[in-house]
Design a protein around this motif. Structure first.
Motif, PDB file in Angstrom:
ATOM      1  N   LEU A  98       1.476   6.084   5.793  1.00 47.17           N
ATOM      2  CA  LEU A  98       2.248   5.331   4.807  1.00 47.17           C
ATOM      3  C   LEU A  98       1.431   5.026   3.557  1.00 47.17           C
ATOM      4  CD1 LEU A  98       4.083   2.803   7.165  1.00 47.17           C
ATOM      5  CD2 LEU A  98       5.060   4.830   6.071  1.00 47.17           C
ATOM      6  N   ALA A  99       0.169   4.645   3.759  1.00 45.55           N
ATOM      7  CA  ALA A  99      -0.675   4.214   2.637  1.00 45.55           C
ATOM      8  C   ALA A  99      -1.453   5.357   2.006  1.00 45.55           C
ATOM      9  CB  ALA A  99      -1.646   3.133   3.106  1.00 45.55           C
ATOM     10  N   GLY A 100      -1.380   6.565   2.584  1.00 44.41           N
ATOM     11  CA  GLY A 100      -2.133   7.681   2.037  1.00 44.41           C
ATOM     12  C   GLY A 100      -3.622   7.534   2.224  1.00 44.41           C
TER      13      GLY A 100
ATOM     14  N   ARG B 290       1.787   9.565  -5.845  1.00 43.77           N
ATOM     15  CA  ARG B 290       2.324  10.910  -5.617  1.00 43.77           C
ATOM     16  C   ARG B 290       3.301  11.311  -6.720  1.00 43.77           C
ATOM     17  NH1 ARG B 290       1.506  13.097  -0.467  1.00 43.77           N
ATOM     18  NH2 ARG B 290       0.407  11.697   0.968  1.00 43.77           N
ATOM     19  N   VAL B 291       4.105  10.351  -7.161  1.00 47.77           N
ATOM     20  CA  VAL B 291       5.037  10.623  -8.249  1.00 47.77           C
ATOM     21  C   VAL B 291       4.270  10.969  -9.525  1.00 47.77           C
ATOM     22  CG1 VAL B 291       6.761   9.583  -9.763  1.00 47.77           C
ATOM     23  CG2 VAL B 291       6.900   9.214  -7.298  1.00 47.77           C
ATOM     24  N   ILE B 292       3.218  10.205  -9.799  1.00 46.35           N
ATOM     25  CA  ILE B 292       2.406  10.463 -10.993  1.00 46.35           C
ATOM     26  C   ILE B 292       1.768  11.856 -10.916  1.00 46.35           C
ATOM     27  CG2 ILE B 292       0.293   9.777 -12.192  1.00 46.35           C
ATOM     28  CD1 ILE B 292       1.015   6.876 -11.522  1.00 46.35           C
ATOM     29  N   GLY B 293       1.216  12.197  -9.749  1.00 45.65           N
ATOM     30  CA  GLY B 293       0.597  13.510  -9.584  1.00 45.65           C
ATOM     31  C   GLY B 293       1.597  14.634  -9.791  1.00 45.65           C
TER      32      GLY B 293
ATOM     33  N   ALA C 203       0.826  -1.207   0.000  1.00 49.92           N
ATOM     34  CA  ALA C 203       0.000   0.000   0.000  1.00 49.92           C
ATOM     35  C   ALA C 203       0.861   1.258   0.000  1.00 49.92           C
ATOM     36  CB  ALA C 203      -0.928  -0.001   1.213  1.00 49.92           C
ATOM     37  N   THR C 204       1.983   1.219   0.714  1.00 44.87           N
ATOM     38  CA  THR C 204       2.895   2.358   0.744  1.00 44.87           C
ATOM     39  C   THR C 204       3.507   2.603  -0.633  1.00 44.87           C
ATOM     40  OG1 THR C 204       3.433   1.887   3.063  1.00 44.87           O
ATOM     41  CG2 THR C 204       4.949   3.309   1.847  1.00 44.87           C
TER      42      THR C 204
END
Length: 699
Positions: A163-165, A48-51, A40-41
């Motif tokens: 961790l998992a947002g 986040r990288v994609i965003g 999940a992390t």
């Protein structure tokens, strides 16, 4: 013979050749749990990288994957989402409607259950009476090692959530079901000891004479009570009572388990205690910073406390609570726990923040139910006997305390198209999200380069917004009157000053039941271009269509019916005392509909359109044929049709967000799953993925 595991070090004793020790089995369980949290992390980091990448992408389609890796990841994501979002239709048992969770959650909890059961019975013969004692030991060890996971999933300052947002609200569902798995494990643990003793009719003797058995049985009784009271129909009877009894029984359960467990496994009890202490210390430390005025000199107040709020009554038993210049920041879609001891002593309730940070104030719209929320409304309206009157005097200030913010949703600015659906007070969640994207449009349109960090090329990748709000009565529009005016005025200003402005926004308000409308309004023209109304039209319709008690300034103007055949409307329901409900499913807003009110015998009324209040219009707006205005429809929306139209135009990943009653949320889930499968997102058709966020009502 005893139910105890303390007579001898059982953790490393042998239960046969090739059978792992009890300590090894506990480590195996946490290896599985740790792997799931790690996965999940990893997904959270990739998202986040994609965003971040989309904000730096200068192309015309930033929300579309452009590399082999991200194409593969998008395909995998779409496949997993389609399976995870799926859910069964509600089951109706008499007057009770049972809603089922999405398949993704169910599969995760089934996986946890399978792992626990395998570890409980691995290489043990449950049919051999001489092995029943070994099963009792094994299940006891597996049961107690689940305790830390329950508390990891319960805290508001949540490590797994970080961790998992994920929000602690989402994790709370897993918390309840892991606790129910623990109850099943402890029941099996107790059952096999009872089964073993039962061969010699020894159960009663143990319960009356063995202290360790008594403590274990007490722990099971308390856990059973906790599990029963955690079911939604029971815990929703009284939020305040549920919180208090949950805390008290938790303390009793931990004490009983600690007294029952042998020293070699007490570490599994100390870990949850440590997690609770960490959660409380973190919350109290942050709460002190958020609420003590000494940390927020900008408030320029001599008071000890940083926040005071005004309470204003609104139609529909709604209280508007406003905190000016709050001492903490937040993101749209988040919530805080609000406490006001002078109005509702010793009560703390979660409320969604209905404003955005740029407003420099926190605003909450709170419907009066029971307990503290009803006290808020009484306090706000005690000096005003007539709600909705312009001379409202209920705006008295009082000290309040806030804790948070909490809540997590992927930033919607990274998606190509966004669909927001709200039911009733669910708009407190969706409208700030809507305003946040429009604010980014406005800043980019105004060329506010100072607002754009140097590391990004844009403020938003969103090109299309579709907002649908389902309300019972038009009086609910008062909650977001000024916000909707400002939002639409900003978009119209962008279109007026920038002819090449290509962003699209479509707003529809569905009114299902309004005792003040007789007959009700009906489906209207599509929200696209319209002929500019005159000032006389505004004045006439303001007098004709708007109830003074509603105090609404989003008015409606009649439109001439077209030659389109009327939509057949069959869903009508009388309201006691007058008026009626239009419960018909509206497939196409482009069609004129006539929802006749059979209660009053009134004739059907054709379409209506809401337009901006004339006070917010400039003379040039009155000649602008592309002016955006809300579309008002009588009836209920069809989520599948609404979402499909947006997806057909999408040039990248889309987001669908819903907040409202369970029925609306279920409809949206089914629509997203069906459209994902229909469009074959995961089968290489070129269609883009759909991210779904469901914000649930209730606990």
């Amino acid at each position: 013979m005893s139910m105890s595991m303390g007579d001898m070090p059982a953790g490393s004793m042998s239960m046969g050749d090739g059978v792992p020790s009890l300590f090894t089995l506990q480590k195996m369980y946490w290896a599985v749990v740790g792997s799931a949290i790690g996965a999940a992390t990893l997904v959270n980091v990739l998202d986040r990288v994609i965003g971040s990448h989309r904000m730096r992408d200068p192309s015309l389609t930033p929300a579309k994957p452009k590399s082999l890796f991200f194409n593969i990841y998008a395909t995998i994501t779409a496949t997993v989402r389609e399976a995870g979002y799926a859910t069964l239709r509600p089951l109706r048992l008499g007057g009770l409607t049972l809603h089922f969770p999405p398949l993704g959650r169910v599969l995760i909890m089934l996986a946890n259950l399978v792992v626990v059961m395998v570890l409980c019975f691995y290489k043990l013969d449950t049919l051999d009476p001489w092995k029943w004692e070994n099963v009792g030991y094994r299940t006891g060890f597996i049961a107690i090692c689940q305790l830390p996971l329950i508390f990891l999933l319960a805290g508001r300052q949540n490590i797994i959530g970080f961790l998992a947002g994920m929000s602690y609200v989402s994790l709370n569902w897993y918390h309840r079901w892991v606790a129910r798995t623990l109850w099943l494990t402890t029941t099996i643990h107790m059952g096999f000891w009872f089964r073993n003793w039962g061969r010699w009719h020894y159960i009663t003797h143990q319960l009356y004479n063995d202290p360790l058995t008594q403590r274990g049985f007490a722990a099971w009784i308390i856990l059973t009570f906790i599990v029963i009271t955690s079911f939604a129909p029971i815990r929703q009877l009284s939020y305040e009572f549920f919180v208090i009894q949950h805390l008290v029984t938790f303390v009793g359960f931990i004490v009983a388990v600690w007294m029952h467990a042998p020293d070699e496994v007490k570490i599994w009890v100390w870990i949850p205690i440590g997690l609770v202490v960490f959660d409380r210390l973190a919350r109290y430390t942050w709460g002190a910073y958020a609420n003590l005025a000494v940390f927020h000199r900008k408030n320029k107040t001599n008071s000890l406390w940083a926040h005071s709020a005004t309470f204003t009554p609104l139609p529909g038993n709604v209280t508007c609570v406003t905190i000016e210049n709050p001492g903490i920041g937040w993101q749209p879609g988040q919530h805080v726990f609000l406490t006001c001891h002078s109005v509702a002593p010793l009560q703390c309730h979660p409320f969604t923040i209905a404003s955005i940070p740029e407003d420099n104030k926190m605003k909450f719209f709170i419907r009066a139910e029971n307990g503290g929320t009803r006290r808020f409304f009484r306090y706000a309206s005690k000096s005003d006997s007539l709600l909705g009157d312009e001379q409202v005097t209920g705006m008295s200030e009082t000290t309040v305390f806030i804790e948070g913010p909490y809540g997590s949703i992927r930033p919607l600015r990274q998606f190509d198209s966004v669909v927001l659906l709200a039911g009733g007070m669910g708009a407190t969640f969706t409208i700030p999200l809507l305003r946040d994207v429009v604010l980014a449009w406005k800043m980019e349109s105004n060329g506010s380069k100072e607002q754009i960090p140097s590391r990004v090329a844009r403020l938003t990748a969103t090109k299309r917004l579709r907002f649908v709000w389902v309300i019972r009565s038009r009086s609910q529009l008062t909650c977001f009157d000024s916000e909707l005016h400002a939002l639409l005025a900003d978009v119209n200003e962008c279109r007026r000053t920038h002819p090449d402005f290509e962003k699209e926004i479509d707003i529809s308000i569905y009114i299902t039941c309004d005792e003040k409308l007789d007959p009700p309004i009906s489906a209207s023209l599509p929200l696209q271009t319209m002929s500019p109304p005159t000032l006389d039209t505004f004045a006439q319709d303001e007098t004709k269509n708007v109830s003074e008690k509603d105090n609404i300034s989003i008015h409606s103007a009649s439109a001439n019916p077209t030659s389109t055949p009327p939509l057949v409307v069959t869903g009508r329901e009388c309201i006691p005392g007058g008026g009626c409900c239009c419960t018909a499913q509206i497939e196409e807003e482009e069609s004129n509909a006539a929802c006749a009110c059979t209660c009053s015998g009134a004739e059907p009324v054709q379409s209506e359109r809401a337009v901006l209040d004339m006070k917010s219009l400039r003379p040039e707006d009155l000649t602008n044929k592309t002016m955006i205005s809300p579309n008002i429809v009588s009836g209920r929306p069809t989520p599948r049709t609404i979402i499909r139209k947006v997806l057909e135009k999408a040039e990248g990943e889309s987001a669908v967000v819903v907040c409202g009653p369970r029925g609306l949320a279920d409809d949206v889930r089914w629509s997203v799953v069906s459209l994902s499968d229909e469009r074959a997102v995961h089968k290489g058709t070129g269609a883009q993925g759909i991210y779904l966020h469901v914000e649930n009502f209730g606990l």
